[in-house]
Design an enzyme around this catalytic site. Structure first.
Site, mmCIF file in Angstrom:
data_model
loop_
_atom_site.group_PDB
_atom_site.id
_atom_site.type_symbol
_atom_site.label_atom_id
_atom_site.label_comp_id
_atom_site.label_asym_id
_atom_site.label_seq_id
_atom_site.Cartn_x
_atom_site.Cartn_y
_atom_site.Cartn_z
ATOM 1 C CE LYS A 13 -1.984 -1.141 4.061
ATOM 2 N NZ LYS A 13 -1.391 -2.425 4.160
ATOM 3 N NE ARG A 88 -4.232 -1.442 9.627
ATOM 4 C CZ ARG A 88 -3.421 -0.616 9.144
ATOM 5 N NH1 ARG A 88 -3.275 0.484 8.541
ATOM 6 N NH2 ARG A 88 -2.305 -1.364 8.658
ATOM 7 N NE ARG A 127 7.215 -2.504 6.063
ATOM 8 C CZ ARG A 127 5.658 -2.656 6.023
ATOM 9 N NH1 ARG A 127 5.057 -1.994 5.024
ATOM 10 N NH2 ARG A 127 5.031 -3.540 7.009
ATOM 11 N NE ARG A 160 6.084 -0.605 10.319
ATOM 12 C CZ ARG A 160 5.138 -0.604 9.428
ATOM 13 N NH1 ARG A 160 4.962 -0.053 8.403
ATOM 14 N NH2 ARG A 160 4.054 -1.323 10.040
ATOM 15 N NE ARG A 171 1.874 -4.940 11.331
ATOM 16 C CZ ARG A 171 2.577 -4.783 10.380
ATOM 17 N NH1 ARG A 171 3.950 -5.297 10.776
ATOM 18 N NH2 ARG A 171 2.677 -4.221 9.597
HETATM 19 P P1 ADP Z 1 1.166 -1.670 7.412
HETATM 20 O O1 ADP Z 1 0.815 -1.007 6.147
HETATM 21 O O2 ADP Z 1 2.262 -2.595 7.252
HETATM 22 O O3 ADP Z 1 -0.252 -2.622 7.572
HETATM 23 P P2 ADP Z 1 0.877 0.583 8.896
HETATM 24 O O4 ADP Z 1 1.986 1.433 8.725
HETATM 25 O O5 ADP Z 1 -0.411 0.930 7.929
HETATM 26 O O6 ADP Z 1 1.416 -0.798 8.597
HETATM 27 O O7 ADP Z 1 0.088 0.647 10.383
HETATM 28 C C1 ADP Z 1 0.904 0.333 11.494
HETATM 29 C C2 ADP Z 1 0.269 0.050 12.711
HETATM 30 O O8 ADP Z 1 -0.312 1.487 12.889
HETATM 31 C C3 ADP Z 1 -0.874 -0.793 12.458
HETATM 32 O O9 ADP Z 1 -0.559 -2.154 13.039
HETATM 33 C C4 ADP Z 1 -1.938 -0.101 13.628
HETATM 34 O O10 ADP Z 1 -1.273 -0.543 15.106
HETATM 35 C C5 ADP Z 1 -1.822 1.227 13.504
HETATM 36 N N1 ADP Z 1 -2.527 1.578 12.521
HETATM 37 C C6 ADP Z 1 -2.362 2.253 11.357
HETATM 38 N N2 ADP Z 1 -3.737 2.606 10.670
HETATM 39 C C7 ADP Z 1 -4.662 2.357 11.760
HETATM 40 C C8 ADP Z 1 -6.061 2.390 11.436
HETATM 41 N N3 ADP Z 1 -6.621 2.849 10.637
HETATM 42 N N4 ADP Z 1 -6.659 2.017 12.814
HETATM 43 C C9 ADP Z 1 -5.958 1.749 13.795
HETATM 44 N N5 ADP Z 1 -4.909 1.533 13.934
HETATM 45 C C10 ADP Z 1 -3.996 1.849 12.743
HETATM 46 P P1 ADP Z 2 2.235 -1.864 3.119
HETATM 47 O O1 ADP Z 2 2.127 -0.393 3.324
HETATM 48 O O2 ADP Z 2 1.051 -2.410 2.614
HETATM 49 O O3 ADP Z 2 2.417 -2.451 4.563
HETATM 50 P P2 ADP Z 2 4.528 -1.659 1.679
HETATM 51 O O4 ADP Z 2 4.253 -0.610 0.557
HETATM 52 O O5 ADP Z 2 5.501 -0.662 2.839
HETATM 53 O O6 ADP Z 2 3.434 -2.348 2.046
HETATM 54 O O7 ADP Z 2 5.548 -2.773 0.993
HETATM 55 C C1 ADP Z 2 5.888 -4.017 2.047
HETATM 56 C C2 ADP Z 2 7.536 -4.260 1.767
HETATM 57 O O8 ADP Z 2 7.322 -5.145 0.368
HETATM 58 C C3 ADP Z 2 8.341 -3.332 1.417
HETATM 59 O O9 ADP Z 2 9.558 -3.616 1.829
HETATM 60 C C4 ADP Z 2 8.323 -2.965 -0.134
HETATM 61 O O10 ADP Z 2 9.571 -2.634 -0.635
HETATM 62 C C5 ADP Z 2 8.071 -4.458 -0.762
HETATM 63 N N1 ADP Z 2 7.097 -4.197 -1.855
HETATM 64 C C6 ADP Z 2 6.168 -3.571 -2.049
HETATM 65 N N2 ADP Z 2 5.467 -3.780 -3.246
HETATM 66 C C7 ADP Z 2 6.111 -5.112 -3.725
HETATM 67 C C8 ADP Z 2 6.142 -5.549 -4.970
HETATM 68 N N3 ADP Z 2 5.064 -5.350 -5.653
HETATM 69 N N4 ADP Z 2 6.893 -6.716 -5.189
HETATM 70 C C9 ADP Z 2 8.066 -7.044 -4.308
HETATM 71 N N5 ADP Z 2 8.278 -6.446 -2.986
HETATM 72 C C10 ADP Z 2 7.299 -5.381 -2.744
#
Ligand code: ADP
Ligand code: ADP
Ligand code: ZN
Length: 215
Positions: A13, A88, A127, A160, A171
C-alpha cells in the site's frame, strides 16, 4: 480524486501510494506514518498509539477517526486524497462515510491490493525503512544501493519494530478479523476495484491506474 487503498500488512500500500500520489498530485494520508511520526516526536497521540502498535493491535477507533477527520479538513485535501491504511474497521469506514458525506464529497474508489499470505510475511519481514526521510526498501525486492543505507538521504536504515515475524503474524490475524470485512463493505457500495498486488511494483502501479481508468 478521493481514493483509498485497502490491503493486508505488507501488501504494498505505502509503496503504491507514494507513486500514485505523485502521479495524481493528491496528498498521501497514511495513518501508520502519522502514528509513527507522533511516536518519534513523543506527542500525546504517539504515546496513546505506541502500546497498540508494538503489539500489532489496532489503535482505538476514536483516536484514529479523530486524527483522520482533522487531516481531511486541511486545505490540501480539497482537490482529493489517497488514504493508505484507513479505514481498517467497519466503524472507521462508517465514520469516513459521514465525514465525506457532510461536505458533499463522497469517496470515488477503493482499491484492494490482493497478495497471497506467504508473500505478505516475506514482504513485511524484509522491509527496511529510513527513519530520517521515510523511504521504504526491501532486502530482496527493492534493496538500497549500499547495504542498509538510504539511497535518498544516506541515513542508516532500520527494521520497524512491528515487522518482526511474530508481530507480522499477529497483524495478519487482526487484518482478517477487523479489516478484511471492508472488502465486502466497499463492494456493496459499488466502489471496490480489486488489483493483483502479486507482481512487480511497476506492474502493480499500471494495474491500479488501469482500474482507475486513468492511463
Ligand atoms: P502496514 O501497512 O504494514 O499494515 P501501517 O503502517 O499502515 O502498517 O500501520 C502500522 C500500525 O499502525 C498498525 O499495526 C496499527 O497499530 C496502527 N494503525 C495504522 N492505521 C490504523 C488504523 N486505521 N486504525 C487503527 N490502527 C492503525
Ligand atoms: P504496506 O504499506 O501495504 O504494508 P509496503 O508498501 O511498505 O506495504 O511494502 C512492504 C514491503 O514489500 C516493502 O519492503 C516494499 O519494498 C516491498 N514491496 C512492495 N511492493 C512490492 C512488490 N510489488 N513486489 C515486491 N516487493 C514489494
Ligand atoms: Zn532516507
Amino acid at each position: 480524486m478521493r481514493l483509498l487503498l485497502l490491503g493486508p500488512p505488507g501488501a504494498g500500500k505505502g509503496t503504491q501510494a507514494r507513486r500514485l500520489t505523485e502521479r495524481l498530485q493528491i496528498p498521501h494520508i497514511s495513518t501508520g506514518d502519522m502514528f509513527r511520526q507522533a511516536m518519534a516526536q513523543g506527542t500525546p497521540l504517539g504515546l496513546a498509539a505506541k502500546s497498540y502498535m508494538e503489539r500489532g493491535q489496532l489503535v482505538p477507533d476514536d483516536v484514529t477517526i479523530g486524527l483522520v477527520r482533522e487531516r481531511l479538513g486541511e486545505a490540501d485535501c480539497e482537490r482529493g486524497f489517497l488514504l493508505d491504511g484507513f479505514p481498517r474497521t467497519v466503524p472507521q469506514a462508517d465514520a469516513l462515510g459521514r465525514i465525506l458525506g457532510d461536505v458533499g464529497r463522497p469517496l470515488d474508489q477503493a482499491i484492494n491490493l490482493e497478495v497471497p499470505e506467504k508473500r505478505l510475511i516475506e514482504r513485511a519481514v524484509g522491509r527496511r525503512v529510513c527513519p530520517n526521510c521515510g523511504a521504504t526498501y526491501h532486502v530482496v525486492y527493492n534493496p538500497p544501493r549500499l547495504p542498509e543505507i538510504c539511497d535518498v538521504c544516506g541515513h542508516p536504515l532500520r527494521q520497524r519494530d512491528d515487522d518482526r515475524e511474530e508481530t507480522v503474524k499477529r497483524r495478519l490475524e487482526v487484518y482478517y478479523q477487523q479489516t478484511e470485512p471492508l472488502i465486502r463493505y466497499y463492494e456493496e457500495a459499488g466502489l471496490l476495484k480489486n488489483v493483483n498486488g502479486d507482481q512487480d511494483m511497476d506492474s502493480v502501479l499500471e494495474a491500479i491506474l488501469l482500474a482507475l481508468g486513468n492511463r
